[in-house]
Write a protein that holds these residues in place. Structure first.
Motif, PDB file in Angstrom:
ATOM      1  N   HIS A  37       5.103  33.895  11.096  1.00  0.00           N
ATOM      2  CA  HIS A  37       4.343  33.110  12.078  1.00  0.00           C
ATOM      3  C   HIS A  37       3.966  33.991  13.267  1.00  0.00           C
ATOM      4  O   HIS A  37       4.792  34.744  13.778  1.00  0.00           O
ATOM      5  CB  HIS A  37       5.160  31.910  12.560  1.00  0.00           C
ATOM      6  N   PRO A  38       2.722  33.915  13.721  1.00  0.00           N
ATOM      7  CA  PRO A  38       2.259  34.820  14.784  1.00  0.00           C
ATOM      8  C   PRO A  38       3.001  34.678  16.108  1.00  0.00           C
ATOM      9  O   PRO A  38       2.967  35.605  16.922  1.00  0.00           O
ATOM     10  CB  PRO A  38       0.772  34.451  14.941  1.00  0.00           C
ATOM     11  N   LEU A  39       3.687  33.561  16.340  1.00  0.00           N
ATOM     12  CA  LEU A  39       4.412  33.394  17.600  1.00  0.00           C
ATOM     13  C   LEU A  39       5.820  33.987  17.557  1.00  0.00           C
ATOM     14  O   LEU A  39       6.456  34.148  18.599  1.00  0.00           O
ATOM     15  CB  LEU A  39       4.484  31.902  17.975  1.00  0.00           C
ATOM     16  N   THR A  40       6.297  34.320  16.378  1.00  0.00           N
ATOM     17  CA  THR A  40       7.602  34.975  16.260  1.00  0.00           C
ATOM     18  C   THR A  40       7.460  36.428  16.711  1.00  0.00           C
ATOM     19  O   THR A  40       6.598  37.150  16.234  1.00  0.00           O
ATOM     20  CB  THR A  40       8.113  34.936  14.806  1.00  0.00           C
ATOM     21  N   LYS A  41       8.328  36.867  17.612  1.00  0.00           N
ATOM     22  CA  LYS A  41       8.196  38.209  18.188  1.00  0.00           C
ATOM     23  C   LYS A  41       9.283  39.192  17.755  1.00  0.00           C
ATOM     24  O   LYS A  41       9.149  40.403  17.976  1.00  0.00           O
ATOM     25  CB  LYS A  41       8.190  38.115  19.721  1.00  0.00           C
ATOM     26  N   ALA A  42      10.372  38.697  17.168  1.00  0.00           N
ATOM     27  CA  ALA A  42      11.437  39.586  16.688  1.00  0.00           C
ATOM     28  C   ALA A  42      12.359  38.774  15.797  1.00  0.00           C
ATOM     29  O   ALA A  42      12.379  37.535  15.851  1.00  0.00           O
ATOM     30  CB  ALA A  42      12.214  40.202  17.842  1.00  0.00           C
ATOM     31  N   VAL A  43      13.143  39.486  14.968  1.00  0.00           N
ATOM     32  CA  VAL A  43      14.061  38.831  14.039  1.00  0.00           C
ATOM     33  C   VAL A  43      15.419  39.516  14.088  1.00  0.00           C
ATOM     34  O   VAL A  43      15.502  40.755  14.144  1.00  0.00           O
ATOM     35  CB  VAL A  43      13.525  38.884  12.583  1.00  0.00           C
ATOM     36  N   GLY A  44      16.488  38.714  14.048  1.00  0.00           N
ATOM     37  CA  GLY A  44      17.843  39.218  13.901  1.00  0.00           C
ATOM     38  C   GLY A  44      18.432  38.704  12.596  1.00  0.00           C
ATOM     39  O   GLY A  44      18.326  37.511  12.294  1.00  0.00           O
ATOM     40  N   PHE A  45      19.035  39.595  11.812  1.00  0.00           N
ATOM     41  CA  PHE A  45      19.566  39.218  10.501  1.00  0.00           C
ATOM     42  C   PHE A  45      20.843  39.989  10.209  1.00  0.00           C
ATOM     43  O   PHE A  45      20.943  41.178  10.510  1.00  0.00           O
ATOM     44  CB  PHE A  45      18.532  39.526   9.406  1.00  0.00           C
ATOM     45  N   THR A  46      21.826  39.321   9.603  1.00  0.00           N
ATOM     46  CA  THR A  46      23.022  39.974   9.074  1.00  0.00           C
ATOM     47  C   THR A  46      23.237  39.450   7.661  1.00  0.00           C
ATOM     48  O   THR A  46      23.324  38.238   7.462  1.00  0.00           O
ATOM     49  CB  THR A  46      24.264  39.662   9.931  1.00  0.00           C
ATOM     50  N   GLY A  47      23.314  40.359   6.691  1.00  0.00           N
ATOM     51  CA  GLY A  47      23.499  39.905   5.322  1.00  0.00           C
ATOM     52  C   GLY A  47      23.290  41.026   4.323  1.00  0.00           C
ATOM     53  O   GLY A  47      23.535  42.198   4.619  1.00  0.00           O
TER      54      GLY A  47
ATOM     55  N   GLY B 128      18.233  40.722   0.995  1.00  0.00           N
ATOM     56  CA  GLY B 128      17.678  39.762   1.944  1.00  0.00           C
ATOM     57  C   GLY B 128      17.105  40.444   3.181  1.00  0.00           C
ATOM     58  O   GLY B 128      16.002  40.119   3.641  1.00  0.00           O
ATOM     59  N   GLY B 129      17.833  41.414   3.732  1.00  0.00           N
ATOM     60  CA  GLY B 129      17.367  42.098   4.932  1.00  0.00           C
ATOM     61  C   GLY B 129      16.103  42.895   4.699  1.00  0.00           C
ATOM     62  O   GLY B 129      15.193  42.895   5.542  1.00  0.00           O
ATOM     63  N   LYS B 130      16.041  43.582   3.561  1.00  0.00           N
ATOM     64  CA  LYS B 130      14.844  44.373   3.264  1.00  0.00           C
ATOM     65  C   LYS B 130      13.628  43.477   3.066  1.00  0.00           C
ATOM     66  O   LYS B 130      12.510  43.822   3.484  1.00  0.00           O
ATOM     67  CB  LYS B 130      15.081  45.219   2.002  1.00  0.00           C
ATOM     68  N   GLN B 131      13.823  42.304   2.449  1.00  0.00           N
ATOM     69  CA  GLN B 131      12.702  41.386   2.268  1.00  0.00           C
ATOM     70  C   GLN B 131      12.180  40.899   3.616  1.00  0.00           C
ATOM     71  O   GLN B 131      10.963  40.855   3.854  1.00  0.00           O
ATOM     72  CB  GLN B 131      13.128  40.192   1.418  1.00  0.00           C
TER      73      GLN B 131
ATOM     74  N   PHE C 187      15.566  43.404  13.210  1.00  0.00           N
ATOM     75  CA  PHE C 187      16.843  44.070  13.387  1.00  0.00           C
ATOM     76  C   PHE C 187      17.809  43.496  12.352  1.00  0.00           C
ATOM     77  O   PHE C 187      18.457  42.478  12.582  1.00  0.00           O
ATOM     78  CB  PHE C 187      17.356  43.869  14.806  1.00  0.00           C
ATOM     79  N   ALA C 188      17.860  44.159  11.199  1.00  0.00           N
ATOM     80  CA  ALA C 188      18.667  43.684  10.084  1.00  0.00           C
ATOM     81  C   ALA C 188      19.873  44.592   9.888  1.00  0.00           C
ATOM     82  O   ALA C 188      19.727  45.811   9.798  1.00  0.00           O
ATOM     83  CB  ALA C 188      17.834  43.644   8.800  1.00  0.00           C
ATOM     84  N   GLU C 189      21.042  43.988   9.840  1.00  0.00           N
ATOM     85  CA  GLU C 189      22.275  44.705   9.491  1.00  0.00           C
ATOM     86  C   GLU C 189      22.561  44.347   8.052  1.00  0.00           C
ATOM     87  O   GLU C 189      22.771  43.179   7.730  1.00  0.00           O
ATOM     88  CB  GLU C 189      23.399  44.289  10.431  1.00  0.00           C
ATOM     89  N   MET C 190      22.560  45.350   7.142  1.00  0.00           N
ATOM     90  CA  MET C 190      22.471  45.045   5.720  1.00  0.00           C
ATOM     91  C   MET C 190      23.644  45.615   4.905  1.00  0.00           C
ATOM     92  O   MET C 190      24.721  45.025   4.878  1.00  0.00           O
ATOM     93  CB  MET C 190      21.134  45.555   5.175  1.00  0.00           C
ATOM     94  N   SER C 191      23.426  46.743   4.275  1.00  0.00           N
ATOM     95  CA  SER C 191      24.366  47.221   3.262  1.00  0.00           C
ATOM     96  C   SER C 191      25.116  48.456   3.745  1.00  0.00           C
ATOM     97  O   SER C 191      24.524  49.380   4.294  1.00  0.00           O
ATOM     98  CB  SER C 191      23.603  47.572   1.980  1.00  0.00           C
TER      99      SER C 191
END
Length: 493
Positions: free
Chosen positions: A195-205, A209-212, A227-231
């Motif tokens: 969505h164009p109004l989303t400006k950043a993302v935080g993810f842990t998993g 999932g993070g790469k997608q 900002f994904a914390e992944m493997s």
């Protein structure tokens, strides 16, 4: 876009409108909000623990520890937010003393990005989910936050979300600075990221999932930071001299670390690298003996349990891998230790894959040269551990530097599990452990992920944000003409 785009659009529009107001909140208002969220969670902590225990199979003791950590995070991030230090304020005042190098009046500070999307994590229903570190960081930075609940603990998330909304109401702030979405579909996740109004993302998993999510963020017309914390397999390197004198102690510590909460930590030591000698043989026996003492337990949810079983079997079916211990049954997971040679490890990239759960692969080297080759071959990690003597450290500088280059946090003679919430913590590392190794997802420095630098040039003092005004009305630290100070500014004439 998916069929539910309209509902996603509604959420993001509401978040944007709230952000337009909240971005002007004072540092103290944000700090007060985070403290109030902590208080609201504390008031329902007993209920939260009961519900979370049912949804995640985590023990009451573990959940109590986690909820205390979550409240501490909120308070700690709030306190640091109020100091203004995270804003990295830099001021160079107008200087006409050197006519050849005229300097305009330049004043730089960090400003919030906008609506931040947070994905709840499976293994931390409190500390990395609805009101976890990413949410706290976003609110502290002045962003509105949209949380997509994790399917593994939806009811827990609902209760925490209600506590957050209550805190926002008490603080008389726009209610939509926090939005909790319980639609757990992948399509909704994609729509939110894109969505164009989303400006950043935080993810842990997981890496998958993070790469997608990272790819979605970069496929947009206007890419956004994810900002994904992944493997991470968090390799442990044990030098022969240390193993010979301290093998029993190391075996006890590693067995406890590998099996902690059924191995469901992102810093679980998944690879142990040793030189294959007599001391190693004794250590292997001791490690297996310690692991046999641990009772099999149920993992967070059925999906994670099945994934552990599948990944483990894939690893154990590799021709060059030998199983040392595997006491798992059909319904519960127990520690699994396997081993391979350095030569086989270097030849097969699949042996680096993370097995999320109580699993560790021993990599047996012929000598230090092979250990160096293993270190050089490994992908980026959250942590890397060195067990050595002081003399061993001095004798092998190349190996030590290779290990340092691997990860965001380097542990000396201890285990990687246990992530302290403080400013000096670095929880992030080279890809694929995270998508941006310059930032941490633990500690108040995490709020820097959701802000960007902005410079004001030649602005009248009265029109500047208070953080940048000559009088320093907030009393915060600023670097003025290359000097860190809280003093007011006397402009050059």
């Amino acid at each position: 876009m998916p069929n539910n785009y309209q509902s996603v659009h509604h959420y993001m529009e509401a978040s944007q409108k709230a952000f337009e107001i909240y971005q002007h909140s004072t540092l103290q208002q944000r700090a007060t909000l985070l403290h109030q969220i902590g208080d609201s969670i504390q008031q329902i902590s007993s209920t939260l623990i009961e519900v979370a225990a049912t949804e995640t199979h985590l023990s009451h003791k573990r959940l109590l520890t986690e909820i205390k950590r979550t409240i501490f995070q909120l308070q700690n991030y709030g306190d640091y937010c109020a100091t203004g230090e995270w804003m990295d304020i830099r001021i160079d005042t107008h200087n006409t003393s050197d006519q050849q190098h005229l300097i305009p009046d330049l004043r730089k500070m960090m400003v919030p990005l906008g609506p931040v999307l947070v994905f709840g994590a499976a293994n931390f229903p409190f500390a990395y989910s609805t009101a976890g570190g990413d949410t706290a960081s976003g609110l502290a930075a002045g962003c509105s936050v949209v949380v997509k609940a994790h399917p593994g603990h939806v009811e827990t998330g609902k209760l925490v979300a209600a506590a957050v909304r209550e805190a926002i109401k008490i603080c008389n702030l726009p209610e939509d600075i926090f939005i909790h979405i319980e639609d757990i579909s992948v399509e909704t996740g994609e729509a939110l990221v894109k969505h164009p109004l989303t400006k950043a993302v935080g993810f842990t998993g997981s890496y998958k999932g993070g790469k997608q999510i990272f790819d979605w963020g970069n496929q947009r017309e206007i890419p956004i930071p994810v900002f994904a914390e992944m493997s991470s397999v968090n390799p442990v390197f044990i030098l022969p001299e240390k193993l010979a004198i301290d093998g029993a102690h190391i075996a006890q510590k590693l067995a406890a670390s590998i099996t902690l909460d059924v191995g469901q930590f992102c810093t679980n030591p998944g690879i142990i690298v040793c030189v294959n000698d007599e001391a190693y043989n004794n250590f292997e026996t001791l490690l297996v003996t310690e692991c046999k003492k641990v009772t099999p337990q149920t993992m967070l949810n059925k999906g994670i349990g099945l994934n552990f079983k599948d990944k483990k079997q894939q690893m154990l079916q590799e021709q060059t891998v030998t199983t040392l211990i595997d006491n798992s049954n059909e319904t519960e997971a127990a520690v699994t230790i396997a081993k391979t040679t350095a030569q086989a490890f270097l030849a097969n990239i699949a042996l680096q894959d993370e097995v999320f759960g109580p699993f560790s692969l021993m990599v047996c080297c012929k000598n230090i040269d092979e250990m160096q080759a293993v270190a050089q071959h490994l992908k980026g990690q959250l942590t890397a551990t060195i067990f050595t003597t002081d003399a061993g450290f001095e004798q092998h500088p190349t190996l030590m530097q290779q290990i340092k280059n691997l990860a965001g946090r380097i542990i000396f003679n201890n285990v990687p599990t246990g992530v302290t919430v403080c400013l000096a913590m670095q929880h992030g590392g080279p890809f694929p452990s995270s998508t941006d190794s310059r930032f941490t997802s633990v500690g108040a420095d995490g709020m820097k992920r959701f802000a960007r630098p902005q410079t004001y040039q030649n602005w009248p003092n009265a029109l500047l944000p208070k953080e940048l005004q000559n009088e320093n009305p907030l009393g915060i630290f600023r670097t003025v003409n290359n000097v860190l100070t809280k003093a007011a500014i006397t402009p050059y004439l």
